[in-house]
Write an enzyme that holds these catalytic residues in place. Structure first.
Site, PDB file in Angstrom:
ATOM      1  N   THR A 188       0.823  -1.207   0.000  1.00  0.00           N
ATOM      2  CA  THR A 188       0.000   0.000   0.000  1.00  0.00           C
ATOM      3  C   THR A 188       0.859   1.260   0.000  1.00  0.00           C
ATOM      4  OG1 THR A 188      -1.728  -1.146   1.156  1.00  0.00           O
ATOM      5  CG2 THR A 188      -1.625   1.207   1.539  1.00  0.00           C
ATOM      6  N   ARG A 216     -13.612  -8.011  -0.876  1.00  0.00           N
ATOM      7  CA  ARG A 216     -13.070  -7.652   0.449  1.00  0.00           C
ATOM      8  C   ARG A 216     -12.603  -6.187   0.442  1.00  0.00           C
ATOM      9  NH1 ARG A 216      -7.796  -5.616   2.068  1.00  0.00           N
ATOM     10  NH2 ARG A 216      -7.351  -6.325   4.163  1.00  0.00           N
ATOM     11  N   GLY A 218     -10.437  -3.340   2.732  1.00  0.00           N
ATOM     12  CA  GLY A 218      -9.470  -3.275   3.833  1.00  0.00           C
ATOM     13  C   GLY A 218      -9.581  -1.994   4.633  1.00  0.00           C
ATOM     14  N   THR A 239      -0.085   0.816   6.816  1.00  0.00           N
ATOM     15  CA  THR A 239       0.018  -0.285   5.871  1.00  0.00           C
ATOM     16  C   THR A 239       0.219  -1.580   6.658  1.00  0.00           C
ATOM     17  OG1 THR A 239       1.366  -1.308   4.143  1.00  0.00           O
ATOM     18  CG2 THR A 239       2.500   0.260   5.563  1.00  0.00           C
ATOM     19  N   GLY A 240      -0.413  -2.636   6.191  1.00  0.00           N
ATOM     20  CA  GLY A 240      -0.288  -3.903   6.896  1.00  0.00           C
ATOM     21  C   GLY A 240      -1.567  -4.706   6.765  1.00  0.00           C
ATOM     22  N   GLY A 242      -4.921  -5.238   7.003  1.00  0.00           N
ATOM     23  CA  GLY A 242      -6.008  -4.295   7.194  1.00  0.00           C
ATOM     24  C   GLY A 242      -7.030  -4.699   8.241  1.00  0.00           C
TER      25      GLY A 242
HETATM   26  N1  ASP Z   1      -3.572  -2.435   4.540  1.00  0.00           N
HETATM   27  C1  ASP Z   1      -3.826  -2.950   3.227  1.00  0.00           C
HETATM   28  C2  ASP Z   1      -5.082  -3.772   3.253  1.00  0.00           C
HETATM   29  O1  ASP Z   1      -5.287  -4.525   4.195  1.00  0.00           O
HETATM   30  C3  ASP Z   1      -2.723  -3.776   2.686  1.00  0.00           C
HETATM   31  C4  ASP Z   1      -1.363  -3.146   2.717  1.00  0.00           C
HETATM   32  O2  ASP Z   1      -1.087  -2.285   3.521  1.00  0.00           O
HETATM   33  O3  ASP Z   1      -0.554  -3.508   1.873  1.00  0.00           O
HETATM   34  O4  ASP Z   1      -5.835  -3.695   2.318  1.00  0.00           O
END
Ligand code: ASP
Length: 323
Positions: A188, A216, A218, A239-240, A242
Site C-alpha cells: 500500500t 473484500r 481493507g 500499511t499492513g 487491514g
Molecule cells: N492495509 C492494506 C489492506 O489490508 C494492505 C497493505 O497495507 O498492503 O488492504
C-alpha cells in the site's frame, strides 16, 4: 544597514513556516538479502520521485491536498507499489482498489472495491470535494468516476508478472497457513503532507492483499483505520494487515494517544504498533504534525518510506535497520 538586512533575513528564515511530507510504499517481509541491488535502487528512485512530486507543490505554496494527491498518483502510476498500476490480484485474478484522503480540517473522501480506475485516489478526492458523502463503493463508485471523466484502464494495464506470480504462490500456500497469517507482503502507498499554511492532508491507496476474497475491503479507505488527519494532533497513514487496523482503529488511535494521553508523535506511533503486535497483527505507520515532526514505526522486516522537509531533512529508507 547590512547588519539590519541580515537580521531581517534571519528572522524571515526562522519564521518561515515549515512544510514537507512523509510517505510509505508498504511494509512487509522486505529483507536486504532478498533484494537485488537494481531493485533496491529502483524502489529508492520511485520513493524520491514521489517525494519530489509532493514537495515541489508545497514549495510553491500549494496545498497539502494537492501535494498528497500528486504524491499518491506518482506511486499509483508506478508498477512497483501495490496501488493503481502495480496492484495485487484478488482470488479471482482481478484488481480491486481502495483509497482515501482526509484533511487536517476534517473533510474526508474514500472509494472502496473499485476496478479499472487508473488513479483511485482521484476518485476519493472527488468524493470528498464534490459529494455530501465520505465513501463510495462498487458499481456506484465506478459510475460516479465515469461521470467525472476520470481515466479508466483495461485489466492488462494493471497486469504485472510479479503480482501474478504472488497470486499463484499465495494460492499454493493458502491451505498451509492460518487464517490471519496468510498475507505477509504488503505494498500500500500513503502520505502525510504539511503545507506552508500549516494544514495537513493524509492519504492512502492500495490494491489490498494478494489473493483476497474479491469484494473484500481493507483498512485503507476507512477513515480512522488506515488514514486519519487532524491539524491539532497529527496525520497518519498505515500499511499492513487491514483487518487488524480496522478492528483497532489504528490511525485514529495514534491521534487519540496524542490528544488524550499527551503522548509525543513518535511515542504514539510506537504505542499503536505495540498494540498491533499484541494482537498479532503486522504492519507499519507514518505520521506527521504541523510542527513538521515526523514519525514512523513498524513491526515488519521493512517498510518502503521516506520524507522530505523544508529544513533539509531528505531521506528514503527500506529496511527495518536503517535509521
Ligand atoms: N492495509 C492494506 C489492506 O489490508 C494492505 C497493505 O497495507 O498492503 O488492504
Amino acid at each position: 544597514m547590512s547588519v539590519c538586512l541580515w537580521v531581517c533575513l534571519f528572522s524571515f528564515w526562522v519564521n518561515d513556516p515549515p512544510f514537507g511530507l512523509i510517505i510509505h510504499g508498504g511494509a512487509g517481509t522486505i529483507e536486504r538479502h532478498k533484494m537485488s541491488a537494481d531493485l533496491d535502487a529502483e524502489y529508492r528512485r520511485a520513493l524520491k520521485t514521489a517525494l519530489a512530486a509532493g514537495y515541489e507543490i508545497l514549495q510553491k505554496g500549494g496545498s497539502c491536498e494537492a501535494a498528497a494527491i500528486a504524491t499518491i498518483k506518482s506511486m499509483e502510476d508506478s508498477p512497483l507499489f501495490n496501488a493503481g498500476r502495480g496492484a495485487v490480484f484478488t482470488n479471482n485474478g482481478k484488481n480491486e482498489f481502495d483509497a482515501s484522503i482526509m484533511l487536517g480540517t476534517g473533510e474526508a473522501g474514500a472509494c472502496a472495491g473499485v476496478r479499472n480506475i487508473k488513479n483511485p485516489i482521484l476518485l476519493a478526492q472527488a468524493v470528498m470535494n464534490s459529494t455530501p458523502h465520505v465513501m463510495l463503493a462498487g458499481d456506484g463508485a465506478v459510475a460516479y468516476a465515469r461521470e467525472l471523466g476520470l481515466e479508466f484502464e483495461t485489466d492488462s494495464y494493471f497486469f504485472t508478472e510479479k503480482r501474478w506470480k504472488q497470486l499463484k504462490k499465495a494460492k499454493v500456500k493458502e491451505k498451509e497457513q492460518s487464517h490471519d497469517n496468510k498475507w505477509r507482503k504488503f505494498g500500500t502507498v500513503g502520505v502525510v503532507a504539511l503545507d506552508k499554511q500549516g494544514h495537513m492532508a493524509a492519504a492512502t491507496s492500495t490494491g489490498g492483499l494478494t489473493n483476497k476474497q474479491f469484494g473484500r475491503i481493507g483498512d485503507s479507505p476507512i477513515i480512522g483505520a488506515g488514514t486519519y488527519c487532524d491539524n491539532e494532533t497529527c496525520g497518519v497513514s498505515g500499511t499492513g494487515q487491514g483487518e487488524f487496523f480496522m478492528r483497532s482503529v489504528v490511525a485514529y488511535d495514534v491521534a487519540a494517544l496524542i490528544k488524550y494521553k499527551g503522548m509525543r508523535l513518535q511515542e504514539a506511533v510506537d504505542e499503536a504498533i505495540r498494540k498491533l503486535s499484541d494482537k498479532k497483527g503486522s504492519g507499519g505507520l507514518i505520521a506527521m504534525n504541523t510542527k513538521a515532526e515526523i514519525a514512523f514505526s513498524m513491526n515488519t522486516k521493512g517498510m518502503y518510506r521516506g520524507y522530505r522537509i523544508s529544513d533539509g531533512r531528505h531521506v528514503v529508507q527500506i529496511y527495518g535497520d536503517e535509521h
